[in-house]
Design an enzyme around this catalytic site. Structure first.
Site, short mmCIF file in Angstrom:
data_model
loop_
_atom_site.label_atom_id
_atom_site.label_comp_id
_atom_site.label_asym_id
_atom_site.label_seq_id
_atom_site.Cartn_x
_atom_site.Cartn_y
_atom_site.Cartn_z
N GLY A 74 0.83 -1.19 0.00
CA GLY A 74 0.00 0.00 0.00
C GLY A 74 0.87 1.24 0.00
O GLY A 74 0.63 2.20 -0.74
N ALA A 75 1.91 1.22 0.85
CA ALA A 75 2.80 2.37 0.98
C ALA A 75 4.05 1.93 1.73
O ALA A 75 4.12 0.84 2.28
CB ALA A 75 2.10 3.51 1.72
N GLU A 85 1.59 5.98 7.47
CA GLU A 85 3.00 6.16 7.10
C GLU A 85 3.63 7.33 7.84
O GLU A 85 4.82 7.28 8.17
CB GLU A 85 3.11 6.35 5.58
CG GLU A 85 2.55 5.22 4.75
CD GLU A 85 3.05 3.84 5.15
OE1 GLU A 85 4.24 3.72 5.53
OE2 GLU A 85 2.26 2.88 5.11
N HIS A 111 4.82 6.39 11.26
CA HIS A 111 6.12 5.70 11.20
C HIS A 111 7.30 6.66 11.27
O HIS A 111 8.41 6.26 11.65
CB HIS A 111 6.24 4.92 9.89
CG HIS A 111 5.64 3.55 9.92
ND1 HIS A 111 5.93 2.62 10.89
CD2 HIS A 111 4.78 2.94 9.05
CE1 HIS A 111 5.27 1.49 10.63
NE2 HIS A 111 4.56 1.66 9.53
N GLU A 139 4.39 -1.81 12.93
CA GLU A 139 3.18 -1.82 12.11
C GLU A 139 1.90 -1.67 12.93
O GLU A 139 0.98 -0.96 12.53
CB GLU A 139 3.13 -3.08 11.25
CG GLU A 139 4.27 -3.19 10.25
CD GLU A 139 4.37 -1.96 9.34
OE1 GLU A 139 3.38 -1.22 9.20
OE2 GLU A 139 5.45 -1.74 8.77
#
Length: 785
Positions: free
Chosen positions: A238-239, A274, A277, A296
């Protein structure tokens, strides 16, 4: 011992051929006789230590440099090539009018790009310089500090990164278009292939708001001067959270006012994930891949927290439960599951760990712990953890210690139960007068798992009063002051466990049920049906109480379950599936809010797939397709395909080929996967081999087709014929195994022996867990055929 401080890297690219020459200086210290660098698919030309050329040897994955003990500079000259066969390392991502070169390194593919110490704990600073053909844009983690023409090419020199792990390095080269938000620090830049960048404004605003939310929550500013959000035309995941240069597939980044609610939800969640993160994963990084889940699950948890703050009306925690918790509960119900914190011996095992356990279960456990210690204690513990381990590496125990210090009590024993043990419990509840008897056992769909004991922080509502209880033994009894007239266990579903009301389910319906409570009952009884603990009549008796419900969660959960039953056996379950979806279509037809429109879109599309008579009428709207709102289009396209079959192929295929935006393109593809005739679905699948369906979309294509009960054999035969093609396309990603876990349980119905024989005999270590999960779920689903 080896300590790496800095990489200075120069790369000279031929954009046309994909060949590149590299030269790097690694500032480091070593007391080893031989320095071992990770390198895959690279040709090492020369190696020097402190200016002196030295011997080296190279095998398929490593370079052994006979350096002796030293402190200083290791120089390596090497050659590499951009791959076109897979979507990891440095690869070519093609689109209709060209291609871009992009990188994807997590978990262990930086070694496909440069010789390096490809280990998350070996953090270093990176200084990158790239020489490439004129007329191209080059993107990396940091801003360009110098640009000059040289020998007919352009040299881009990038600022030096902070200390970070190799898997977070990024390089992109291509004809990118950009839009910028430079009003505040950091600068936010959206980059796409030509003609698509204006659809990046929604994600740009999400990014700005998410960064401000995280800076306040974590009490630490974003650390880099800019962040790129880059839409890559072919992208396996996804990314990817590369520090300062985040990559996305187009459907995870691009949305505007014309996009569906689902598309906006997806973009918002992935962008926020994202960006989380950038603190949790990039600033503080796991020591080893055992703690991958921490990266995650925390990003999953925080993205839903951020979006809930930014868009309160979206009720994003409901969306979390429906998607993350639900999937994790199913995948954690079979013997092939793994503990959240799973020991990784070989880095090649890591790719299989990017699954519903690491994301959904981990995030659900964090939600449970936050509820246990309190939101503010949880937040302050996270802040202390991030500040203590900034630019360094940590492990799960470090986070639990930080939260425990703030909370004032050690949460490690409870956490250990949930992260080091596979599976989860089912609590069997029985009532007699004032007595409530509780019994726990590990829940399993097939019954072939080791029974384990869990420390379960129970929440109960008895006669309207909330009670908490730690169930840390197999059996326990609670006695109340008066007879139990109403009872619900696992209030608002904050706990990761199921509840089986033994001959007392009616007591639950005497309680005041929240939307989350209703979802929990429906989801539990679906699991009990699959596990053979109840028959279909009991399942139908319970779910029928929610057939006219008007809440998002129970309605969408029931839609998911009945759509799955229809996929298992349409002759047997079409009636109940049709009845429910027709009732709910009326309930949601005039919805204006986001959750209502999302629900209407799902119901419309599924009713079209289930009910031929309804499809016939709905298909008439296809002539007005361009003027339909985006939440209606999928249902209309599916209805058109089902109603007109062969006569719709040319029209749908032409639109699919002409469409440039993936969101719309995938609607036409979905329609062509719901043809009633298997050979038409087979023809659609052939678009994979011609390259007209992107590699990134193969998994979605197969899982969508698996829900077409008339195409099971076509999908199974296609996979059997082309499994090696898929294996090569997804080499090094772990995606193939995860998708097979979803597809096998449906396409194997009615061909169980053939399916088990084929998949059991495959020698595919990288997909072993996913195949095992799929075959176990097939056994459970087959009970219902």
């Amino acid at each position: 011992m080896i300590k790496v401080n800095r990489y200075e890297i120069f790369l000279d690219f031929s954009f046309q051929t994909g060949d590149y020459k590299g030269y790097e200086k690694i500032e480091m210290e070593s007391d080893e006789e031989t320095v071992v660098l990770d390198a895959v698919g690279l040709k090492i030309v020369k190696a020097k230590v402190n200016g002196k050329e030295i011997e080296f040897s190279q095998d398929e994955s490593r370079v052994n440099v006979k350096s002796g003990s030293f402190s200083g500079i290791l120089e390596v000259e090497f050659e590499g090539k951009v791959t076109e066969r897979k979507l990891v390392g440095i690869y070519k991502a093609s689109y209709k009018d060209g291609y871009v070169i992009s990188t994807q390194f997590e978990a262990t593919h930086a070694r496909d790009f440069i010789p390096c110490f490809d280990h998350p704990a070996m953090k270093a600073r990176f200084k990158l310089t790239v020489r490439v053909d004129k007329g191209l844009k080059v993107i990396s983690n940091m801003p360009v500090v110098r640009e000059k023409e040289e020998n007919g090419k352009v040299v881009y020199e990038f600022d030096e990164t902070p200390k970070m792990s190799t898997y977070l390095l990024y390089l992109g080269i291509g004809n990118f278009e950009e839009i910028r938000d430079e009003g505040k620090i950091p600068t936010i830049i959206v980059a796409t292939i030509p003609g698509k960048v204006q659809k990046g404004r929604f994600s740009m605003q999400i990014s700005r708001n998410s960064i401000e939310f995280y800076e306040k929550y974590f009490e630490i500013p974003y650390q880099l001067p800019k962040v790129h959000l880059i839409a890559i035309p072919e992208f396996a995941y996804g990314a990817m959270e590369n520090w300062g240069a985040i990559t996305f597939r187009e459907t995870a980044l691009l949305a505007d006012d014309s996009s569906s609610v689902y598309q906006k939800f997806r973009v918002a969640e992935v962008v926020a994930h994202e960006l989380a993160h950038q603190w949790f994963g990039n600033l503080v990084t796991l020591k080893w891949w055992d703690d991958l889940w921490l990266n995650e699950s925390f990003a999953t948890f925080m993205s839903h927290k951020a979006i809930s703050q930014l868009f309160p009306s979206w009720n994003f925690w409901d969306y979390f439960v429906l998607n993350q918790t639900s999937r994790a509960l199913e995948k954690d119900s079979v013997s092939t599951t793994h503990p959240i914190e799973a020991h990784v011996r070989d880095p090649n095992e890591v790719e299989q760990m990017f699954d519903d356990i690491s994301y959904g279960k981990g995030a659900s456990i964090l939600r449970m712990i936050e509820a246990y210690v309190g939101e503010e204690n949880f937040r302050r513990g996270v802040v202390n953890y991030l500040k203590k381990f900034s630019y360094s590496n940590a492990q799960g125990s470090d986070l639990w210690n930080s939260i425990s210090e703030v909370y004032g009590s050690d949460i490690s024993p409870i956490m250990a139960d949930w992260i080091t043990k596979p599976g989860y419990p089912m609590v069997r509840v029985s009532v007699s007068g004032k007595r409530v008897s509780l019994e726990q056992e590990r829940f399993s769909l097939i019954g072939n798992v080791e029974n384990l004991l869990y420390k379960i922080p129970l929440t109960m509502e008895v006669n309207g009063k909330v009670v908490t209880h730690l169930l840390d033994k197999e059996r326990d009894t609670m006695v109340f002051e008066e007879d139990v007239k109403s009872l619900k266990v696992n209030v608002n579903r904050t706990g990761f466990y199921r509840v089986f009301y033994y001959n007392n389910s009616d007591l639950v319906f005497n309680s005041n049920l929240s939307e989350l409570d209703k979802w929990g009952i429906i989801n539990d009884y679906w699991a009990f049906l699959l596990a053979g603990k109840i028959g279909f009549k009991e399942y139908e008796r319970v779910i029928s109480k929610f057939f006219n419900d008007k809440d998002f969660l129970p309605v969408n959960e029931l839609s998911n379950e009945l759509f799955t039953l229809h996929a298992i056996n349409p002759d047997k379950y079409q009636g109940i599936a049709k009845e429910f979806h027709r009732i709910q279509l009326k309930n949601w037809r005039n919805s204006k809010d986001e959750l209502g429109r999302l629900t209407y879109s799902n119901i419309l599309y599924r009713l079209a797939a289930i009910d031929d008579e309804f499809s016939l009428g709905l298909s008439e709207l296809f002539r007005f397709y361009g003027s339909l709102d985006s939440d209606t289009r999928q249902g209309v396209a599916v209805a058109y395909a089902i109603t007109y079959e062969d006569n719709s192929v040319d029209e749908l295929l032409e639109r699919f080929r002409k469409e440039t935006f993936d969101e719309e393109k995938l609607r036409y593809l979905t329609a062509m996967l719901f043809f009633r005739k298997p050979y038409l679905v087979g023809n659609t699948l052939s678009l994979i081999l011609s390259g007209e369906i992107k590699k990134q979309d193969i998994p979605l294509t197969l899982s969508t087709a698996a829900y077409n009960p008339y195409a099971k054999s076509a999908v199974l035969n296609w996979i059997k014929m082309h499994i090696n093609f898929m294996r090569e396309a997804y080499k090094g990603t772990g995606i193939l195994g995860r998708r097979l876990a979803e597809v096998i349980p449906l396409i194997g119905i009615g061909a169980e022996r053939e399916t088990e024989q084929f998949f059991s005999n495959l020698n595919m270590p990288e997909a072993e867990r996913g195949i095992g999960t799929g075959l176990e779920l097939l056994k459970a689903y087959s009970r219902l055929k």
